[in-house]
Design a protein around this motif. Structure first.
Motif, PDB file in Angstrom:
ATOM      1  N   LEU A  20       0.815  -1.209   0.000  1.00 44.64           N
ATOM      2  CA  LEU A  20       0.000   0.000   0.000  1.00 44.64           C
ATOM      3  C   LEU A  20       0.849   1.260   0.000  1.00 44.64           C
ATOM      4  N   SER A  21       1.957   1.252   0.737  1.00 48.76           N
ATOM      5  CA  SER A  21       2.820   2.434   0.737  1.00 48.76           C
ATOM      6  C   SER A  21       3.453   2.658  -0.630  1.00 48.76           C
ATOM      7  N   PHE A  22       3.763   1.566  -1.350  1.00 50.03           N
ATOM      8  CA  PHE A  22       4.309   1.699  -2.694  1.00 50.03           C
ATOM      9  C   PHE A  22       3.261   2.268  -3.652  1.00 50.03           C
ATOM     10  N   LEU A  23       2.030   1.774  -3.585  1.00 48.07           N
ATOM     11  CA  LEU A  23       0.970   2.306  -4.432  1.00 48.07           C
ATOM     12  C   LEU A  23       0.673   3.770  -4.100  1.00 48.07           C
ATOM     13  N   ALA A  24       0.687   4.117  -2.817  1.00 46.07           N
ATOM     14  CA  ALA A  24       0.465   5.511  -2.431  1.00 46.07           C
ATOM     15  C   ALA A  24       1.566   6.419  -2.967  1.00 46.07           C
ATOM     16  N   MET A  25       2.795   5.920  -2.970  1.00 47.32           N
ATOM     17  CA  MET A  25       3.904   6.707  -3.510  1.00 47.32           C
ATOM     18  C   MET A  25       3.742   6.927  -5.008  1.00 47.32           C
ATOM     19  N   LEU A  26       3.326   5.905  -5.742  1.00 49.68           N
ATOM     20  CA  LEU A  26       3.108   6.057  -7.181  1.00 49.68           C
ATOM     21  C   LEU A  26       1.990   7.052  -7.475  1.00 49.68           C
ATOM     22  N   MET A  27       0.901   6.976  -6.723  1.00 44.15           N
ATOM     23  CA  MET A  27      -0.206   7.912  -6.925  1.00 44.15           C
ATOM     24  C   MET A  27       0.219   9.343  -6.624  1.00 44.15           C
ATOM     25  N   ASN A  28       1.034   9.501  -5.597  1.00 45.35           N
ATOM     26  CA  ASN A  28       1.523  10.833  -5.250  1.00 45.35           C
ATOM     27  C   ASN A  28       2.391  11.413  -6.365  1.00 45.35           C
ATOM     28  N   MET A  29       3.132  10.556  -7.063  1.00 46.16           N
ATOM     29  CA  MET A  29       3.941  11.024  -8.186  1.00 46.16           C
ATOM     30  C   MET A  29       3.072  11.546  -9.335  1.00 46.16           C
ATOM     31  N   LEU A  30       1.884  10.983  -9.492  1.00 47.90           N
ATOM     32  CA  LEU A  30       1.025  11.349 -10.618  1.00 47.90           C
ATOM     33  C   LEU A  30       0.286  12.666 -10.402  1.00 47.90           C
TER      34      LEU A  30
END
Length: 224
Positions: A92-102
Motif C-alpha cells: 500500500l505504501s508503494f501504491l500511495a507513492m506512485l499515486m503521489n507522483m502522478l
C-alpha cells in the motif's frame, strides 16, 4: 486544491515511509538480546530476531541466520500476523507513492486540474492511513509479545532475554510520517474537489470573452 509544494512534501514523506517500512520488514532487528539480563553463559552471544529471520553473532565475528528452522505454518502466530500485515503495508505504501507522483505538476501523464488527480490524491491518503494502521497493529502485537516475555516468570529460565529492536522504532517513525502525509493528501483532495472547469461544463471562458460578453449586454441595455 492545496498548493503543489505540499504535494512534493507528501511525496518525500511517502518515499521515506515506503523504504522505512520495506527495510524494517526485511531486516532481523525487531528484537535483540540484552547481555546484561540474559543467562550469563549465553548472554554474551548477541542474537537478533525479525519476522523472517533469526540471527546470531558468532564468537569468531561471523554472523549466522535461519528462517526459524521450521515451515511457516508452525511459526508463532504473532510472527505470521506481523508478516502479513507488514507485506500489506509495503504494497500500500508503494501504491500511495506512485499515486503521489502522478498528482504533482511536473507529471505530464495526467492533464492539469483533472478530476482523476483529486481521486488519486484521496486514494493515496487512504492507502497511507491503512499502511499506518497495519503497521501499528503488527508492531503493537509484536511489542506486546516482547514485553510479556520480558516480565513473565514463565520465561525467566530461558537463555536470552529480548528487548525492542531498532526496526520497531523505525516503523513507528515511518507511521508518523505516513499519518502526516495522509492528512495532507485527504484534506487537499477534499478541500477543492471541484475544479474551475466543472463550473462551466468543462469549458473555462477567457477574461477577454467575458469582457466582450459584458460589453454586448450593456449595449443591448442602452438600445432598449
Amino acid at each position: 486544491m492545496i498548493r503543489q509544494p505540499a504535494y512534493f512534501g507528501t511525496l518525500a514523506l511517502n518515499i521515506l515511509v515506503h523504504y522505512g517500512i520495506l527495510i524494517s520488514t526485511g531486516l532481523p532487528y525487531w528484537r535483540y538480546s540484552s547481555w546484561q539480563i540474559s543467562n550469563p553463559l549465553y548472554g554474551r552471544i548477541p542474537t537478533f530476531d525479525g519476522i523472517w529471520w533469526q540471527c546470531m553473532s558468532l564468537k569468531d565475528g561471523g554472523f549466522t541466520c535461519n528462517n526459524y528452522g521450521m515451515p511457516s505454518l508452525f511459526i508463532d502466530p504473532v510472527i505470521q500476523a506481523a508478516r502479513g500485515l507488514m507485506v500489506v503495508s509495503c504494497i500500500l505504501s508503494f501504491l500511495a507513492m506512485l499515486m503521489n507522483m502522478l498528482i504533482i505538476d511536473s507529471c505530464i501523464i495526467l492533464p492539469p486540474n483533472a478530476k482523476i488527480r483529486y481521486i488519486l490524491a484521496l486514494t493515496s491518503g487512504i492507502f497511507q492511513l491503512v499502511t499506518c494502521l497495519c503497521s501499528l497493529v503488527a508492531t503493537a502485537y509484536y511489542g506486546w509479545k516482547i514485553t510479556y516475555e520480558y516480565y513473565s516468570p514463565l520465561y525467566s529460565e530461558r537463555e536470552f532475554t529480548y528487548m525492542y529492536g531498532p526496526c520497531l522504532y523505525l516503523i513507528w517513525i515511518s507511521m508518523f510520517f505516513a499519518l502526516i502525509a495522509a492528512v495532507i493528501l485527504i484534506v487537499g483532495a477534499c478541500k477543492d474537489r471541484r475544479t474551475p472547469e466543472d463550473d462551466f461544463g468543462g469549458y473555462r471562458p477567457s477574461s477577454l470573452a467575458l469582457a466582450d460578453f459584458s460589453r454586448s449586454m450593456k449595449t443591448k441595455e442602452e438600445y432598449i
